[in-house]
Design an enzyme around this catalytic site. Structure first.
Site, PDB file in Angstrom:
ATOM      1  N   GLY A  76       0.773  -1.237   0.000  1.00 40.56           N
ATOM      2  CA  GLY A  76       0.000   0.000   0.000  1.00 40.56           C
ATOM      3  C   GLY A  76       0.802   1.284   0.000  1.00 40.56           C
ATOM      4  N   TRP A  78       2.337   2.958  -2.430  1.00 39.35           N
ATOM      5  CA  TRP A  78       1.995   3.896  -3.500  1.00 39.35           C
ATOM      6  C   TRP A  78       0.649   4.564  -3.247  1.00 39.35           C
ATOM      7  CZ3 TRP A  78       3.569   2.865  -9.236  1.00 39.35           C
ATOM      8  CH2 TRP A  78       4.965   2.866  -9.319  1.00 39.35           C
ATOM      9  N   ASP A 104      -5.339  -5.936  -5.263  1.00 38.28           N
ATOM     10  CA  ASP A 104      -4.244  -6.887  -5.159  1.00 38.28           C
ATOM     11  C   ASP A 104      -4.840  -8.265  -4.880  1.00 38.28           C
ATOM     12  OD1 ASP A 104      -0.952  -6.333  -4.583  1.00 38.28           O
ATOM     13  OD2 ASP A 104      -1.728  -8.318  -4.112  1.00 38.28           O
ATOM     14  N   ASP A 131      -8.287  -9.868  -9.028  1.00 37.26           N
ATOM     15  CA  ASP A 131      -7.334  -9.940 -10.137  1.00 37.26           C
ATOM     16  C   ASP A 131      -7.775  -8.951 -11.214  1.00 37.26           C
ATOM     17  OD1 ASP A 131      -5.673 -10.627 -12.255  1.00 37.26           O
ATOM     18  OD2 ASP A 131      -5.890 -12.784 -11.955  1.00 37.26           O
ATOM     19  N   ASP A 144       3.055  -1.071  -9.634  1.00 32.49           N
ATOM     20  CA  ASP A 144       4.399  -1.410  -9.153  1.00 32.49           C
ATOM     21  C   ASP A 144       4.564  -2.933  -9.129  1.00 32.49           C
ATOM     22  OD1 ASP A 144       6.952  -0.681  -8.287  1.00 32.49           O
ATOM     23  OD2 ASP A 144       6.411  -0.868  -6.176  1.00 32.49           O
ATOM     24  N   LYS A 151       6.144  -0.451 -13.582  1.00 30.04           N
ATOM     25  CA  LYS A 151       7.505  -0.949 -13.415  1.00 30.04           C
ATOM     26  C   LYS A 151       7.872  -1.839 -14.596  1.00 30.04           C
ATOM     27  CE  LYS A 151       8.824  -2.603  -9.422  1.00 30.04           C
ATOM     28  NZ  LYS A 151       8.898  -3.522  -8.261  1.00 30.04           N
TER      29      LYS A 151
END
Length: 241
Positions: free
Chosen positions: A80, A82, A103, A119, A143, A183
């Site tokens: 958490g 971000w 998540d 998902d 991320d 990322k």
């Protein structure tokens, strides 16, 4: 005072991890690196959930990405960090903006952030998340990283595949002019993925924050100026052909 052990010269003493039965060499190295990481220590002092918070802080300082009142989707949000940063930047505690974090793992509540354990690849995910967001997203940030295998080529392909999936998702939920931050691994956005993103976004940048470890190949790709529904219309037309 930080509470860190220091030598006669005032410099922090390096923590060494004793070997333990059942601990692999790689896990021992990871633990030692964590214990000696200044960003890990700073995150604990400042109340951030992970060192990754500093990566988003630096990216935002460079790109001026986070603005008050934004609607944001945080993919792969655990633990958490971000969402914490974004919540402060957009004025969430003052009733401005909206953040939906998702998540596969559970996340401890963050004031104002809507969390769903799900998902993003689920067929109903785009529609479901836009309802929670109360509209299209101004920013989709990720991320996420595929679990490393230690095989460089395999890891490269896995992270590219994950970014492709996240980018496809972003196209379905972003408002025109929106942004996508993800990322990647250095060299991991070449070829078809980068060409597609350039077609759908006005500008693509790569950023390596100082908080990314020097020995890590990770960096962040920021795509801004989403061109809007034309991307979705093209995908539909291609599917019909």
């Amino acid at each position: 005072m930080s509470g860190e052990a220091r030598g006669p010269d005032g410099r922090p003493l390096k923590v060494r991890v004793k070997s333990a039965r059942g601990r692999t060499t790689s896990s021992q190295k990871w633990l030692q690196r964590q214990l000696n990481d200044p960003y890990v220590a700073r995150a604990k002092r400042e109340g951030w959930r992970s060192r990754a918070a500093f990566k988003l802080i630096e990216i935002d300082e460079r790109a001026k990405l986070l603005k008050r009142g934004m609607r944001i989707l945080d993919l792969g949000a655990a633990p958490g960090g971000w969402s914490q940063v974004a919540a402060k930047k957009i004025g969430l505690e003052q009733g401005q903006g909206r953040i939906v974090a998702i998540d596969l793992l559970e996340i401890d509540p963050i004031p104002g952030v809507v969390f769903e354990q799900m998902d993003f690849l689920a067929p109903d995910a785009p529609e479901r998340l836009m309802k929670l967001l109360d509209g299209q997203a101004d920013l989709v940030m990720s991320d996420m990283a595929a679990n490393a295998t230690g095989h460089k080529k395999t890891d490269h392909l896995r992270i590219v595949g994950l970014v492709e999936l996240a980018a496809d998702f972003a196209r379905k939920v972003l408002a025109p002019g929106g942004s996508f931050l993800a990322k990647v691994i250095q060299g991991g956005t070449e070829g078809a993925l980068l060409a597609d993103l350039k077609r759908d976004f006005a500008q693509i940048k790569h950023v390596k924050p100082a908080a990314s470890r020097a020995d890590s190949a990770e960096l962040y790709m920021l795509a801004t100026g989403f061109r809007g529904s034309a991307a979705g219309d093209r995908d539909t037309a291609e599917a019909e052909d």
